[in-house]
Motif scaffolding. Structure first.
Motif, PDB file in Angstrom:
ATOM      1  N   ILE A 121       0.756  -1.414  -0.151  1.00  0.00           N
ATOM      2  CA  ILE A 121       0.142   0.018  -0.015  1.00  0.00           C
ATOM      3  C   ILE A 121       0.895   1.215  -0.116  1.00  0.00           C
ATOM      4  N   ALA A 122       1.851   1.267   0.884  1.00  0.00           N
ATOM      5  CA  ALA A 122       2.814   2.500   0.738  1.00  0.00           C
ATOM      6  C   ALA A 122       3.571   2.691  -0.356  1.00  0.00           C
ATOM      7  N   ALA A 123       3.940   1.626  -1.048  1.00  0.00           N
ATOM      8  CA  ALA A 123       4.707   1.514  -2.338  1.00  0.00           C
ATOM      9  C   ALA A 123       3.815   2.143  -3.444  1.00  0.00           C
ATOM     10  N   ALA A 124       2.529   1.636  -3.398  1.00  0.00           N
ATOM     11  CA  ALA A 124       1.585   2.192  -4.511  1.00  0.00           C
ATOM     12  C   ALA A 124       1.291   3.474  -4.177  1.00  0.00           C
ATOM     13  N   ALA A 125       0.999   3.891  -3.147  1.00  0.00           N
ATOM     14  CA  ALA A 125       0.800   5.524  -2.741  1.00  0.00           C
ATOM     15  C   ALA A 125       2.231   6.129  -2.982  1.00  0.00           C
ATOM     16  N   PHE A 126       3.245   5.837  -2.929  1.00  0.00           N
ATOM     17  CA  PHE A 126       4.293   6.610  -3.241  1.00  0.00           C
ATOM     18  C   PHE A 126       4.464   6.682  -4.955  1.00  0.00           C
TER      19      PHE A 126
END
Length: 151
Positions: A121-126
């Motif tokens: 989720i964090a990577a996709a948000a980044f």
């Protein structure tokens, strides 16, 4: 940020979950540290909290920097053009970037990213923020909804 964590989350004035939630939400709006301070003052587990706590915390974080600006402003234009000060100011810029990176790792990655799903989720948000230039507020809302549904 580390000072806020030490003083409010580590002492139990604000729960870790509330601290991380407020930090994440504050990053989506202008002036995140001021917004985050007001949030922490509002959710304190000891009085004063609520609106009074938010006002006190906001003043406590805002007044010192405002006084520093008012005191240093008359000297700023001369300092910024001084040949000896320019390397020091570049070093200060680099130190600030390092402190922000350390805070990101120390607070977000070590405590907020607790599973591979959370990392995804964090990577996709980044990627959405940097490559697609999606608005930060939309990313916070969407990542929060995905996290709520999957975590």
């Amino acid at each position: 940020m580390p000072l806020l964590q030490t003083e409010v989350a580590d002492t139990g004035l604000v729960g870790r979950e509330a601290f991380l939630a407020g930090y994440g939400a504050a990053q989506a709006v202008p002036g995140p540290l001021f917004t985050f301070a007001a949030y922490l003052g509002a959710v304190m587990q000891t009085p004063p909290s609520g609106i009074l706590g938010a006002i006190i915390a906001l003043m406590a974080i805002f007044v010192p920097s405002a006084l520093l600006i008012l005191g240093g402003l008359p000297f700023w234009s001369r300092l910024r053009t001084a040949p000896l000060a320019q390397p020091a100011l570049s070093g200060i810029d680099a130190a600030v970037v390092g402190l922000l990176a350390a805070t990101l790792y120390g607070t977000v990655f070590s405590e907020g990213i607790t599973s591979s799903v959370a990392m995804a989720i964090a990577a996709a948000a980044f990627v959405a923020l940097t490559a697609w230039r999606a608005p930060a507020w939309a990313i916070v809302i969407e990542a929060g909804m995905v996290g709520f549904l999957t975590l």
